[in-house]
Every structure is written in C-alpha cells, then in structure tokens.
Write an enzyme that holds these catalytic residues in place. Structure first.
Site, mmCIF file in Angstrom:
data_model
loop_
_atom_site.group_PDB
_atom_site.id
_atom_site.type_symbol
_atom_site.label_atom_id
_atom_site.label_comp_id
_atom_site.label_asym_id
_atom_site.label_seq_id
_atom_site.Cartn_x
_atom_site.Cartn_y
_atom_site.Cartn_z
ATOM 1 N N ASP A 222 17.714 132.296 71.894
ATOM 2 C CA ASP A 222 19.060 132.195 71.328
ATOM 3 C C ASP A 222 20.151 132.516 72.348
ATOM 4 O O ASP A 222 21.332 132.466 72.021
ATOM 5 C CB ASP A 222 19.182 133.128 70.115
ATOM 6 C CG ASP A 222 20.454 132.913 69.317
ATOM 7 O OD1 ASP A 222 20.822 131.747 69.091
ATOM 8 O OD2 ASP A 222 21.092 133.902 68.921
ATOM 9 N N SER A 247 25.353 130.887 66.205
ATOM 10 C CA SER A 247 24.160 130.170 65.760
ATOM 11 C C SER A 247 24.212 129.973 64.251
ATOM 12 O O SER A 247 24.579 130.887 63.504
ATOM 13 C CB SER A 247 22.899 130.961 66.131
ATOM 14 O OG SER A 247 22.857 131.223 67.522
ATOM 15 N N GLN A 297 18.254 124.030 67.658
ATOM 16 C CA GLN A 297 19.245 124.912 67.051
ATOM 17 C C GLN A 297 20.549 124.152 66.836
ATOM 18 O O GLN A 297 20.956 123.356 67.682
ATOM 19 C CB GLN A 297 19.534 126.115 67.944
ATOM 20 C CG GLN A 297 20.554 127.092 67.358
ATOM 21 C CD GLN A 297 20.889 128.214 68.320
ATOM 22 O OE1 GLN A 297 21.816 128.106 69.118
ATOM 23 N NE2 GLN A 297 20.132 129.307 68.242
#
Length: 307
Positions: A222, A247, A297
């Site tokens: 991430d 995110s 993502q």
C-alpha cells in the site's frame, strides 16, 4: 481445527533492528477472545492510520484462526473511513467456511464503535496443478539504487513542509525500499509513462512463518501503488501538496512462496484514472524471476481546489 500462533511469536525481539522490531510487534496482535483481536498503530506520514497496516493486521487476525498448513492465497478489502492512529483497532473474525481444501475468513476492523475496514481472505492447502507465468520485467539491480536515507535528504527543498522527509523516513524505516526511477515527488510537473518500479525487503531477517512474509508484503503493497497514477499527470502527490489521495479498495493474489526479507520487485502501472479515482495494478517478483503476487488497488486521487 487448531489455530496457529501469532506470526511474531517465538522470536526474540532483540534479534531485529529497532524499526523492524516495532513493526513485528505491530503485527503480533493481542487475542482478547477466540475470534477477536486488538492491535495498535504506529505513526504514519499522514494524520490517519496507514492502510497497509490495517490490511496486514486484518490478515494476521484471519490467519490466526486458520491451520498453518493452509497459506493465504488471496485477499479483498475495502477501506471505509480513515483510522485514528491514537486509538486501538479491534479485529473481529468471522469463520465463513472451513472446507477440505479452502478456508474463508471475513474480518471487520472497528474503532470508536464503528467499522473502518473490512477484509475477506481465502486460504488453501498446497496442491499441484498447471503452472505458468509471465516473464519478469527488466529492472536495475537493487544494490545500484539509492536508499531512502540517501535519496530523500538530498531533495528536501522540493517539499513545502520541512517535516515530510523525516516522516517518510520514519514510516519506511523497517523496510528498505528503493525506487528504480525517480518517484513522483521528485518529478512533479513532468508527465511520464504511468509505470513505477521499486525493490523492497525488510531491514533484517525474518522467521520462516509464511503468514508473516505474506502480511509484510501486504503492509508494503500500500506504500507506492498509486505512484503510477501520479506519474501520468505530472503530479507529485500529497508530499508536495498537489494531490489528495487515499486507498479505497485493495486486492492481492499470492501465487508462489516468497520471503519478505529478500529483495522483491514491485512493478506497478495504472491503466486508468477518472472520476476522482485511479486504478493501480502491480506484480511482485522474486529476484530470481518467480511471479509471487498480483495486486490491484483503486485509490482516491483528487486535485485540491484553488482557494
């Protein structure tokens, strides 16, 4: 079914450098009930809980309820609201299914009485099957690339906030992360191909527990995945103040065994951005060319309004 111990269990903390020791402690959740765990947070570069931390801790919680002969093969997660770094996070695990080959778990992360994140994870017993993969992309050797400690202070004048360099170094101090090309915050204003490569490994050796390595890769995944979106538009990101991002959801598929304490190539690109959101796709490769993980993502990517 016999549940496994925590992924940081059984290893002397003194054997690890300070930052890595702190990260391992972060992943060693406190079990407060059979399927309820509690975790703490570490300082992040922005005033909210780092998304990779929540995802990694949720996977730890799920994995703690699964036998150790069933490694994780996928996860799918949604970030619901920003987490409070000053408060503990409670992880509630729902044992969705225990099959002969597959085990499924759902995890809800809760703060201040409301869910902030949820994750579904699947685990599978090892079996033989068809096997193929793409060819690993070319990338410079990690030893030829500057460390964060070498790169960031050299360009401190690019950041409007003088504390950014220290916050970035602290947030990434447990992981040796090296950019193969200049990161977005060093090339703001210059449009480039929407692709970014970084090498990473932990700042020290780890135990052999496969869950630990998967959780650490989840943590790191991430950190940089939205970079490729920024490159396509010549944006430097939150660090230089020209984009607000977060995110939104995150998915990973674990194809082959790997070690997070050995060099891994994170090859990232963005096929699209629109509507205030951007999509990042990536693959994680071992140094000897095995495709270990696929990652997708979607993130919030907003341009701040002019005052």
């Amino acid at each position: 079914m016999n549940d496994r111990p925590g992924p940081a269990a059984g290893r002397p903390a003194a054997d690890h450098p300070g930052a890595l020791r702190d990260l391992l402690a972060l992943l060693d959740l406190e079990r407060i009930e059979r399927d309820i765990f509690r975790g703490i947070s570490r300082p992040a570069v922005v005033p909210r809980v780092f998304g990779g931390q929540v995802a990694a801790q949720a996977l730890v919680a799920a994995g703690r309820t699964v036998p150790d002969d069933r490694p994780a093969h996928s996860l799918h997660a949604y970030f619901l609201v920003p987490g409070d770094p000053g408060a503990p996070i409670v992880y509630e695990v729902d044992r969705i299914r225990d099959g002969r080959s597959f085990t499924t778990r759902r995890v809800v992360a809760i703060q201040h009485g409301r869910p902030i994140f949820h994750l579904s994870a699947s685990f599978q017993t090892h079996e033989e099957g068809l096997d193929h993969q793409q060819e690993m992309p070319k990338a410079p050797d990690p030893e030829t690339l500057p460390t964060a400690e070498e790169l960031l202070p050299r360009h401190a004048d690019r950041f409007p906030d003088p504390t950014v360099v220290d916050r970035l170094l602290e947030a990434r101090s447990a992981v040796d992360l090296r950019y193969a090309q200049d990161p977005p915050y060093l090339t703001a204003g210059e449009r480039r191909e929407p692709r970014s490569q970084v090498w990473f490994r932990t700042q020290g050796p780890l135990a052999d527990d496969p869950l630990l390595h998967v959780c650490l890769a989840t943590y790191v995944s991430d950190m940089t995945l939205l970079d490729s979106i920024l490159l396509a538009h010549g944006r430097g990101g939150w660090a230089v103040g020209d984009v607000v991002g977060a995110s939104l959801d995150h998915a990973m598929w674990f194809h082959r065994p790997f070690r997070a304490d050995e060099w891994l190539l994170y090859d990232q690109e963005s096929p699209s951005s629109s509507g205030g959101r951007g999509l990042g796709t990536a693959k994680i490769w071992t140094r000897d060319g095995r495709l270990a993980v696929s990652v997708i993502q979607e993130g919030l990517v907003r341009v701040p309004r002019s005052r």
